[in-house]
Design a protein around this motif. Structure first.
Motif, short mmCIF file in Angstrom:
data_model
loop_
_atom_site.label_atom_id
_atom_site.label_comp_id
_atom_site.label_asym_id
_atom_site.label_seq_id
_atom_site.Cartn_x
_atom_site.Cartn_y
_atom_site.Cartn_z
N ILE A 189 -2.99 19.01 10.45
CA ILE A 189 -3.11 18.82 9.00
C ILE A 189 -2.68 17.38 8.74
CG2 ILE A 189 -2.39 19.65 6.73
CD1 ILE A 189 -1.62 22.30 8.21
N ALA A 190 -3.66 16.51 8.49
CA ALA A 190 -3.41 15.08 8.50
C ALA A 190 -3.66 14.43 7.15
CB ALA A 190 -4.29 14.40 9.55
N THR A 191 -2.91 13.37 6.91
CA THR A 191 -3.11 12.50 5.75
C THR A 191 -4.23 11.50 6.07
OG1 THR A 191 -1.60 10.79 6.52
CG2 THR A 191 -0.63 12.63 5.27
N PRO A 192 -4.69 10.71 5.08
CA PRO A 192 -5.62 9.63 5.42
C PRO A 192 -5.03 8.66 6.46
CG PRO A 192 -5.69 10.05 3.07
CD PRO A 192 -4.56 10.88 3.62
N GLU B 263 0.86 -1.18 0.00
CA GLU B 263 0.00 0.00 0.00
C GLU B 263 0.89 1.23 0.00
OE1 GLU B 263 -2.87 0.16 3.09
OE2 GLU B 263 -4.07 -1.50 2.30
N ALA B 264 0.81 2.02 -1.06
CA ALA B 264 1.59 3.26 -1.15
C ALA B 264 0.83 4.36 -0.43
CB ALA B 264 1.83 3.62 -2.61
N VAL C 241 -12.30 18.47 4.95
CA VAL C 241 -11.53 17.55 4.11
C VAL C 241 -11.26 18.23 2.77
CG1 VAL C 241 -11.51 15.29 2.98
CG2 VAL C 241 -12.57 15.55 5.24
N LEU C 242 -9.99 18.24 2.37
CA LEU C 242 -9.55 18.88 1.14
C LEU C 242 -8.95 17.85 0.19
CD1 LEU C 242 -7.67 21.88 2.80
CD2 LEU C 242 -9.99 21.93 1.86
N PRO C 243 -8.97 18.11 -1.11
CA PRO C 243 -8.26 17.22 -2.03
C PRO C 243 -6.75 17.33 -1.82
CG PRO C 243 -9.11 19.13 -3.20
CD PRO C 243 -9.69 19.19 -1.82
N ASP C 244 -6.03 16.25 -2.10
CA ASP C 244 -4.58 16.26 -1.85
C ASP C 244 -3.79 17.00 -2.92
OD1 ASP C 244 -4.69 14.53 -3.99
OD2 ASP C 244 -3.86 12.81 -2.93
N GLY D 275 -5.72 5.97 0.65
CA GLY D 275 -5.84 5.96 -0.80
C GLY D 275 -6.94 6.85 -1.34
N CYS D 276 -7.67 7.57 -0.44
CA CYS D 276 -8.78 8.38 -0.93
C CYS D 276 -8.33 9.73 -1.49
CB CYS D 276 -9.83 8.57 0.15
SG CYS D 276 -9.31 9.63 1.52
N GLY D 277 -7.05 10.05 -1.36
CA GLY D 277 -6.54 11.28 -1.97
C GLY D 277 -7.06 12.54 -1.32
N SER D 278 -6.96 12.60 0.00
CA SER D 278 -7.50 13.75 0.73
C SER D 278 -6.57 14.16 1.86
CB SER D 278 -8.88 13.42 1.32
OG SER D 278 -9.81 13.06 0.31
N VAL D 279 -6.79 15.39 2.33
CA VAL D 279 -6.10 15.93 3.50
C VAL D 279 -7.18 16.51 4.41
CG1 VAL D 279 -4.41 17.60 4.34
CG2 VAL D 279 -4.08 16.52 2.10
N VAL D 280 -7.03 16.31 5.73
CA VAL D 280 -8.02 16.83 6.65
C VAL D 280 -7.38 17.86 7.56
CG1 VAL D 280 -7.70 14.94 8.31
CG2 VAL D 280 -9.80 16.29 8.37
#
Length: 292
Positions: free
Chosen positions: A181-184, A125-126, A222-225, A202-207
């Protein structure tokens, strides 16, 4: 396949499982290399011969190992990621901690898991990471994060005022104890503990999750990455802390603007075929469990 071995050397429960695994690997003529701190700890406890430790010690696990087994909890895996993850070396988390969202192979199953890795019964998993840069050249102790960046008030000082822009457009000025500011991957860590949403890897977002905000209307978003996030603490004479996966830098003054975006590299985590993020939610957070 060469197995790199590292772990949380502050945990006494690390040593005997690792020593047992290495004896088992030696009997099967499997190749391994030890993090220097692990080799030193094994030798000091008489759990591995000095010659074996010396022959198999590597200061460069990323260069010498095909996969790295990280014994500990999620914090240990984060440390391992910062040592080897940028080079793409796959990491398997072996849980000797408490929760284990990232280190999700229990220590009692590690030998069976090694055999499965040798048979190729795994997937990678990348996981996306974030990188940060200060526009005035201030050196940051942590430049990238697998879990999260945090802007946080320091000690007993009052709340901080954090101005945030997204792609140059003002979003909010948070008056709070801090901002995550967090990754999935990091959405199930600090962000979750202060009310942030769970993001599927893997959802391609930042919270963005405020910590104890003064205004109840300041909610996680939630923002797009793909976005560029700019954050600036407006307090003029109040020091604050910037952390990257727990590594802290003390900053002060409103002249420092932090730019945060998705990094070019990822961290590769090893997962077994039956492992799924939803399974983790059910087992670690007790989703679906019935009260008798």
């Amino acid at each position: 396949m060469i197995f790199g071995i590292t772990g949380n050397t502050r945990k006494e429960q690390l040593w005997r499982p690792v020593a047992g695994l290495l004896a088992w690997m030696q009997a099967r003529q499997l190749r391994f290399c030890l993090h220097p701190a692990v080799a030193e700890g094994l030798q000091a406890r008489g759990l591995l011969e000095a010659g074996v430790c010396k022959a198999h010690t590597s200061a460069d696990l990323a260069g010498d190992a095909d996969v790295v087994l990280s014994f500990g909890g999620d914090g240990t895996l984060l440390n391992t990621a910062h040592e080897v993850g940028r080079h793409g070396t796959p990491i398997l988390g072996v849980n000797i901690g408490r929760l284990g969202f990232l280190a999700d192979v229990e220590v009692g199953h590690v030998r069976e898991t090694v055999e499965r890795l040798l048979r190729g019964e795994y997937r990678l998993e990348a996981r996306m990471v974030l990188e940060a840069e200060a526009d005035n050249g201030t050196a940051l102790e942590g430049r990238w994060a697998l879990n999260e960046f945090v802007l946080l008030r320091r000690g007993e000082t009052g709340m901080v005022s954090i101005e945030v822009k997204v792609d140059g457009v003002p979003l909010n000025t948070y008056w709070a104890d801090g901002l995550i500011i967090a990754t999935p991957t990091g959405s199930t860590a600090y962000s979750l503990s202060v009310g942030g949403p769970i993001l599927v890897p893997g959802c391609g977002s930042v919270v963005l999750t405020p910590i104890a905000p003064h205004a109840l209307t300041a909610r996680p978003i939630v923002l797009p990455d793909t976005v560029r996030i700019e954050a600036r603490v407006l307090n003029e004479d109040q020091p604050y802390v910037f952390t990257a996966d727990g590594t802290s830098t003390v900053l002060s003054g409103p002249s420092i603007r932090l730019t945060i975006r998705r990094a070019a590299h990822t961290v590769n985590l090893i997962k077994l075929p039956e492992q799924h993020f939803f399974q983790n939610l059910r087992s670690k957070l007790m989703w679906g469990a019935r009260k008798e």
